[in-house]
Design an enzyme around this catalytic site. Structure first.
Site, PDB file in Angstrom:
ATOM      1  CB  SER A 262      -0.919  -0.032   1.229  1.00  0.00           C
ATOM      2  OG  SER A 262      -0.926   1.214   1.868  1.00  0.00           O
ATOM      3  CE  LYS A 263      -0.294   5.424  -4.979  1.00  0.00           C
ATOM      4  NZ  LYS A 263      -0.852   6.455  -5.795  1.00  0.00           N
ATOM      5  NE  ARG A 264      -2.996   3.428   4.824  1.00  0.00           N
ATOM      6  CZ  ARG A 264      -4.020   3.311   3.974  1.00  0.00           C
ATOM      7  NH1 ARG A 264      -4.427   4.354   3.301  1.00  0.00           N
ATOM      8  NH2 ARG A 264      -4.619   2.148   3.813  1.00  0.00           N
TER       9      ARG A 264
END
Ligand code: GLU
Ligand code: ZN
Length: 497
Positions: A262-264
């Site tokens: 995920s981008k996180r």
């Protein structure tokens, strides 16, 4: 493998929203390698038609990232080419023209449904167990009906009229893929405010730029039937000249716990690797392994080796796992493979660009001498910079790590630090060998200590940390005056209760 017959033209076409991430970099790499393997053209296109989300900063980061990875593009921003401009924000007139051609040919139509109306009908379809896509409400409006909507002041979007029938293609990675008839509804090409959407601009540019192979992430698989259909229409209208491109969908990249990266996750951002001092060689090598390998028994290979051997049909369709440990270990291999002067040069650039350090001539000399002490011990340039920090820092800014100080600069160790200070203070010949002999005599023989117990506090005193380059060499490079000053202040710290 079967080689493409026509000249290969592939594209990497990210949207400049947010930080470049590793999935994107992997897509760029595979396209680049495919182009290089087949003597083709690697097109870099910027899909920046969403003014709300796109940013100039992100655009510049994309360019910098490809350059950092060593992926040169043949056509694209700052390079130009026969099919430019390569930023979609500069091509809006083309999309508007194509949209009206599609409308004129009735391959697209205006849809006046409001989002509330669509939502209500979608709900009803769901409840009745029908497909939730657009229901074709405005497909066959008469001119009169359309005019009435316009007179009401209703805004309209442009929808593509999907042909009936199933969609099948032979994916270069996944083999035959079929979307059954009725699964893909008519979709929006142009917003009510006139903004063209990805669904239009991406295939239109692929057609205008004569793209032959579309290699992209598996998350875009569901847009492929729509794009094949649109290509069909573009072909009939004479907008697309060549044959349909071939598609290859690269596997998902999974992170921890087998969830999609995920981008996180910090390790999903390419900048993370630049900032931590990974080498582009290590990064491209690891990214290549996310779906491909040179051979069963060889994990380490260069970008050139990949370009020479890349075979899209050998890309694995099952999800790849991003393993930061493996990536880092591979990077450590690449660091050890650099020859000495190259390692020094990379470290110098890293210190300047990522750590904002502007070294004077002495600093440059220090790095040159000290780099050899750490090259074998680090996995990243960032670790090397941390290890050498104590040599490069201004004396006034030198500080001992508080946790390490609490462990080793203690009252118990006060005699050790005093004895070391005394012995080194008397030393005339400040060489690694003499330093070692004098400390051994004072601490091991003199105080009857084990080496680990004896040298630990000295290490923290002079390097500020329990992990440092080899101690005696470090003392030599730091110099007598600075070494003694640090030992003396460590003696002070250790005498505090
Ligand atoms: N701009 C699209 C994206 O970044 C490109 C997708 C594609 O390769 O077709 O997701
Ligand atoms: Zn409608």
């Amino acid at each position: 493998m079967t080689s493409p017959t026509a000249p290969v033209r592939v594209r990497f076409c990210p949207s400049p929203t947010g930080n470049p991430h590793v999935g994107m970099a992997r897509t760029a790499l595979f396209n680049w390698a495919f182009a290089r393997r087949h003597g083709g053209t690697f097109v870099f296109r910027i899909e920046d038609t969403d003014a709300q989300r796109d940013s100039e900063e992100s655009y510049l980061q994309l360019l910098a990232s490809l350059r950092w990875l060593g992926l040169d593009w043949d056509e694209g921003p700052e390079v130009g080419g026969p099919f430019g401009p390569y930023r979609q924000s500069e091509r809006l007139d083309r999309y508007a023209a194509v949209a009206s051609q599609l409308l004129d040919a009735a391959r697209a139509y205006r849809c006046y449904c409001s989002s509330d109306e669509l939502e209500v009908r979608r709900e009803a379809a769901r409840a009745a167990g029908r497909a939730p896509g657009y229901d074709g409400h405005c497909r066959e409006l008469t001119d009169q009906q359309a005019n009435a909507f316009v007179a009401e002041g209703r805004p309209s979007v442009v929808r593509f009229r999907m042909p009936d029938g199933a969609f099948t293609w032979t994916d270069l990675v996944r083999g035959d893929v079929t979307f059954p008839a009725g699964e893909v509804g008519d979709y929006v090409l142009v917003r009510a405010n006139g903004d063209p959407l990805y669904t239009l601009v991406n295939p239109v540019d692929d057609a205008l730029m004569q793209i032959t192979h579309v290699l992209r992430g598996e998350d875009l698989l569901s847009s492929t039937p729509r794009q094949l259909a649109l290509w069909g229409a573009l072909g009939e209208l004479g907008i697309a000249e060549g044959p349909l491109p071939e598609f290859g969908h690269l596997p998902y990249v999974m992170g921890e716990g087998n969830k999609k990266l995920s981008k996180r996750d910090p390790e999903s951002s390419l900048l993370f690797y630049v900032e931590q001092g990974y080498l582009p060689e290590g990064m491209t090598n690891y990214l290549a392994l996310l779906g491909w390998s040179l051979s069963e028994d060889q994990d380490r290979f260069s970008l050139q080796e990949m370009a020479d051997a890349f075979d899209i049909s050998r890309v694995n369709a099952s999800p790849a796992r991003f393993d930061l440990k493996k990536c880092t270990a591979l990077n450590a291999d690449w660091i050890r493979l650099l020859d000495g002067p190259e390692f020094v040069a990379r470290l110098g650039v890293f210190l300047r660009e990522q750590r904002g350090m502007h070294l004077d001539a002495d600093g440059v000399d220090t790095v040159r001498v000290a780099a050899a002490l750490v090259q074998e011990r680090v996995e990243t340039l960032g670790q090397a910079a941390d290890m050498l920090h104590f040599l490069l820092v201004e004396e006034a800014d030198f500080a001992v790590d508080p946790a390490d100080a609490a462990k080793l600069l203690t009252v118990d160790n006060h005699p050790v630090l005093e004895a070391a200070t005394g012995a080194l203070g008397e030393l005339e010949n400040w060489s690694t060998e003499a330093i070692e002999a004098s400390l051994r005599a004072a601490l091991i023989d003199g105080l009857d200590l084990k080496p680990r117990v004896a040298f630990g506090p000295v290490r923290v005193a002079i390097s500020g940390r329990r992990v440092s380059p080899p101690l005696f060499e470090s003392l030599e490079i730091l110099g007598k005056e600075r070494s003694l000053a640090r030992l003396e202040s460590a003696v002070q710290i250790a005498s505090l209760p």
